[in-house]
Design an enzyme around this catalytic site. Structure first.
Site, PDB file in Angstrom:
ATOM      1  N   GLU A  34      32.231  41.635  47.458  1.00  0.00           N
ATOM      2  CA  GLU A  34      31.373  42.264  46.348  1.00  0.00           C
ATOM      3  C   GLU A  34      30.392  40.870  46.139  1.00  0.00           C
ATOM      4  OE1 GLU A  34      34.769  42.446  43.293  1.00  0.00           O
ATOM      5  OE2 GLU A  34      35.410  44.101  44.447  1.00  0.00           O
ATOM      6  N   LEU A  63      32.380  48.374  44.703  1.00  0.00           N
ATOM      7  CA  LEU A  63      33.439  47.341  43.992  1.00  0.00           C
ATOM      8  C   LEU A  63      34.598  47.939  43.958  1.00  0.00           C
ATOM      9  CD1 LEU A  63      32.211  45.854  40.515  1.00  0.00           C
ATOM     10  CD2 LEU A  63      34.130  45.790  41.264  1.00  0.00           C
ATOM     11  N   GLU A  65      38.304  46.855  45.662  1.00  0.00           N
ATOM     12  CA  GLU A  65      39.044  45.750  46.538  1.00  0.00           C
ATOM     13  C   GLU A  65      39.962  46.378  47.807  1.00  0.00           C
ATOM     14  OE1 GLU A  65      39.083  45.669  43.333  1.00  0.00           O
ATOM     15  OE2 GLU A  65      37.731  43.746  43.284  1.00  0.00           O
ATOM     16  N   PHE A  88      38.154  36.750  42.998  1.00  0.00           N
ATOM     17  CA  PHE A  88      39.108  35.955  42.203  1.00  0.00           C
ATOM     18  C   PHE A  88      40.299  36.424  42.373  1.00  0.00           C
ATOM     19  CE2 PHE A  88      35.334  35.167  39.643  1.00  0.00           C
ATOM     20  CZ  PHE A  88      35.299  33.969  39.425  1.00  0.00           C
ATOM     21  N   PRO A  94      44.555  44.877  43.400  1.00  0.00           N
ATOM     22  CA  PRO A  94      44.203  46.326  43.937  1.00  0.00           C
ATOM     23  C   PRO A  94      44.435  46.433  45.228  1.00  0.00           C
ATOM     24  CG  PRO A  94      42.497  45.703  42.227  1.00  0.00           C
ATOM     25  CD  PRO A  94      43.364  44.449  42.554  1.00  0.00           C
ATOM     26  N   HIS A 134      41.110  34.813  36.074  1.00  0.00           N
ATOM     27  CA  HIS A 134      40.297  33.964  36.689  1.00  0.00           C
ATOM     28  C   HIS A 134      41.000  32.682  37.399  1.00  0.00           C
ATOM     29  CE1 HIS A 134      37.491  36.887  34.982  1.00  0.00           C
ATOM     30  NE2 HIS A 134      36.657  36.625  36.146  1.00  0.00           N
TER      31      HIS A 134
END
Ligand SMILES: Cc1ncc(C[n+]2csc(CCOP(=O)(O)OP(=O)(O)O)c2C)c(N)n1
Lengths: 334, 380
Positions: A34, A63, A65, A88, A94, A134
């Site tokens: 991404e 977008l 994962e 992150f 996912p 994050h």
């Protein structure tokens, strides 16, 4: 012998350089994720790659994962070497289905016929004031999955050398990038980057005689600082930087602990079920007769990663490490 | 000013950057599943192809029966039969060129065999001697995939990579109706459409995901309708009509190979057997439904077409059945031999180079095996 001028460089720059050199050396290396293209990644690690190698080699993906890693599996099946970026740490989750059910097992389930040379770059860990999701340290999940290599650099030179090694590896490598070290500078020769040891070797970052701090990634500089501070207390601490969590360098770690007789494992991830438990057990199994004290752990608390205004209380710091070192005077206390 | 007055002042112009995208009409599936057999279109189909499909259907049905029988003898841990769905399985295998790739789900052993995989190698996953008993590159068949829909993004990635390399390779990925609810189905279709990857998705809508009927799986008008949202064509086909499945898939493969991007094909079919030999289908469906579908059997449909047109006689039917028997007898004989396994294989393929930790564990197992062999030796 020519002497080269060492210049200050950041870890992020070294990583970019590693990606660039890998892509230039091998046309099958593809970077994807991404925002990795035009933007150069939210940490700018892929800066300039789309421009230099084209969008087919450095691709802004949708977008998703699982989709990123899942399509990377198919690309690797067809002979490419995908390097995927998970934006992150907590947003890699996912993709875990693909990671665990396919990436980690494909070589094994096909009896070696279908290895997957995929590098999965994951910015991880706290200390940057990130909001929720994050700052996770997810290395224990990766370590618990056979078939994956798990590495994490702590220096600028290692960032370059380990990432080159990861991309060159015929096995999938989870490459954990300590994001709070992205901007840390080191003297480095960016014109002639030095290769490092292959994946799986720990290094002694600081030799010492009275105890070993076993650590990796973002906690390495903290341990080095603690080792300096401990001198005032009469402790001469050795700091071992693991660099690779899988495979684990039992030899270097055990040799150090046999020399010093005492050990503390330091990491940001939670202690319960965390990497430190595994490491302490391995050290105990190998060095029991050399140990003057139990192997101690200094880890993050066993809590979901806290909000940024409280993270300094959570992250293992110099004081907590020094406290643990103090507790290593087992005989005197017990 | 009242709210209503404000609304009156609002001019319903589109937002500034808005442009209508492509007209969805060409992407939409037909209202009824496409059929060929029993229609005038059947006369256009190459008789050779029809005969080939027939022979493969007969062989496929026999294969399913034999594999199911092997579960009863304890030779297979489990077998998910594709009886009733053979037209989809066979067409999927036959529309592909040698350089193309097939991405099967766990139910699609038959597609792999129809593509040329050794029937015994195709069954190792289900027998339990090794997960994937073949080299995927050899036949360009990805490992039979157990987690639902996760093979779909692999197909997209492979097709994309092939196109980047300039190869005109197409990937065909199979998934069940239940699998279309998984996130990976969505992500794969989306990636495929955005990348215009040369991939074809074939959904075998066989009515059930284990026990859950389609109505509880989705509220979409059809599974083929899902294509429109991604910007790819959706096609609906009678999954028991081998000629129709072959035609629709061929079109989709040709379209993909020519750079036209992905297609989602939904084949409407029915699972005649239980989910696997371990399942009790009477708990969730009635006999009358099964009987309705039995009257629409893929082999019977094709046999009728061929015999009506004088392309197949009793001898031809007998020949097809005999060939199937030979395959079944060979499968039975070879499956009744115990596979020879080397326990040291456990460590051989985890990494390119075993880690030091694995080497230690390897040494432990070797010692255990040596001790076992010794004690067996003394016991004898
Ligand atoms: C991710 C995942 N969840 C659950 C299962 C267990 N499971 C195996 S088959 C199946 C039903 C699949 O139905 P469908 O996709 O319609 O395929 P069919 O079996 O009808 O061919 C389920 C739930 C699985 N294999 N993978």
């Amino acid at each position: 012998m020519t002497t080269v001028a060492l210049k200050p460089a950041t870890m992020a720059q070294a990583l970019t350089r590693a990606l660039r050199d890998a892509m230039a050396a091998d046309p099958t290396v593809h970077v994807m994720g991404e925002d990795v293209g035009t933007l150069g990644g939210v940490f700018r690690v892929t800066d300039g790659l789309a421009k230099e190698f084209g969008e087919d080699r450095c691709t802004d993906t949708p977008l998703a994962e699982a989709g990123i890693l899942g399509t990377a599996v198919g690309m690797a099946m067809y002979g490419l070497r995908p390097v995927v970026e998970m934006q992150f740490d907590a947003f890699a989750y996912p993709a875990f289905e693909q990671l665990i059910s396919h990436v980690a097992r494909m070589r094994n389930r096909t009896r070696g016929a279908m290895p997957l040379p995929i590098t999965i770059r994951v910015p991880y860990g706290g200390g940057i004031g990130g909001v929720e999701h994050h700052s996770d340290s997810s290395e224990a999940y990766y370590m618990a999955t056979p078939g994956l290599h798990v590495v994490t650099p702590a220096t600028v030179a290692d960032a370059y050398g380990l990432l080159r090694a990861a991309i060159a590896s015929d096995d999938p490598v989870v490459f954990l990038e300590p994001k709070r070290l992205y901007w840390s500078k080191d003297s480095w020769n960016p014109d002639e980057p030095t290769a490092v040891d292959p994946i799986g070797r720990a290094v002694v970052r600081r030799p010492g005689r009275s105890a070993t701090l076993i650590t990796y990634g973002p906690s390495v500089p903290v341990c080095l600082e603690a080792a300096e501070a401990a001198r005032a207390e009469g402790w001469d601490l050795e700091v071992v930087d693991l660099r690779s969590l899988v495979p684990f360098d039992d030899e270097t770690v055990a040799a150090s602990v046999r020399r010093t007789g005492r050990a503390v494992v330091v990491h940001e991830a939670g202690g319960y079920g965390g990497p430190g438990g595994e490491i302490a057990a391995r050290v105990t199994e190998r060095c029991f007769h050399h140990l003057e004290a139990p192997v101690l752990r200094v880890a993050g608390f066993d809590i979901p990663y806290p909000p940024p205004m409280l993270e300094r209380h959570h992250l293992p710091g110099v004081d907590r490490i020094l406290d643990a070192v103090g507790r290593l005077q087992w005989e005197a206390d017990s | 000013m009242t709210v209503m007055e404000q609304r009156g002042a609002y001019r319903p112009t589109p937002p500034p950057a808005w442009q209508p995208r492509t007209d969805p009409a060409p992407l939409l599936p037909d209202a009824l599943p496409h059929r060929v057999l029993g229609t005038e279109a059947a006369a256009q189909v190459d008789p050779g192809l029809l005969r080939r499909l027939y022979a493969e259907l007969v062989r496929g049905r026999r294969y399913n029966a034999q594999a199911t029988a092997l579960t009863k003898q304890g030779r297979l841990a489990v077998y998910p039969s594709s009886t009733g769905q053979e037209a989809c399985e066979v067409a999927a295998a036959l529309v592909l060129e040698e350089r193309d790739w097939l991405f099967p789900s766990y139910r699609d052993t038959l597609a792999a065999v129809a593509r040329g995989l050794d029937p015994v190698q195709a069954l190792t996953l289900l027998r339990g001697d090794w997960h994937t008993g073949y080299d995927p590159h050899e036949h360009r068949i990805a490992p039979l995939c157990t987690p639902l829909a996760t093979q779909l993004p692999h197909a997209v990635g492979l097709a994309h990579a092939a196109r980047l390399k300039g190869d005109d390779v197409v990937a065909l990925a199979l998934v069940g109706d239940g699998g279309t609810s998984e996130g990976d189905f969505h992500e794969a279709l989306n990636f495929a459409a955005v990348w215009q990857a040369p991939v074809v998705f074939l959904v075998q809508n066989n009515g059930f995901a284990i026990s859950v009927p389609l109505a509880k799986q989705t509220a979409a008008p059809s599974l083929a309708h899902k294509a429109v949202g991604y910007g790819m064509p959706g096609r609906l086909v009678d999954g028991n009509d081998a000629a129709a499945v072959h035609e629709v898939l061929s079109d989709a493969v040709r379209h993909a190979r020519a750079g036209g991007g992905p297609t989602l094909v939904e084949a409407v079919t029915y699972r005649m057997e239980a989910h696997t030999n371990a399942d009790d289908a009477t708990r969730y469906r009635g006999d009358s439904e099964v009987e309705t579908w039995r009257a629409h059997d893929p082999i019977a449909l094709l046999e009728h077409e061929l015999t009506e047109r004088g392309l197949l006689d009793d001898d031809g039917i007998r020949e097809a059945r005999e060939a199937a028997e030979i395959m079944a007898a060979d499968l039975r004989a070879r499956m009744n031999q115990d596979p020879v396994l080397d326990p040291m294989d456990l460590f051989a393929h985890v990494y390119a180079e075993p880690t030091p930790q694995l080497r230690e564990q390897e040494a432990l197992l070797r010692a255990e095996l040596a001790a076992e062999a010794e004690s067996e030796g003394t016991a004898r």
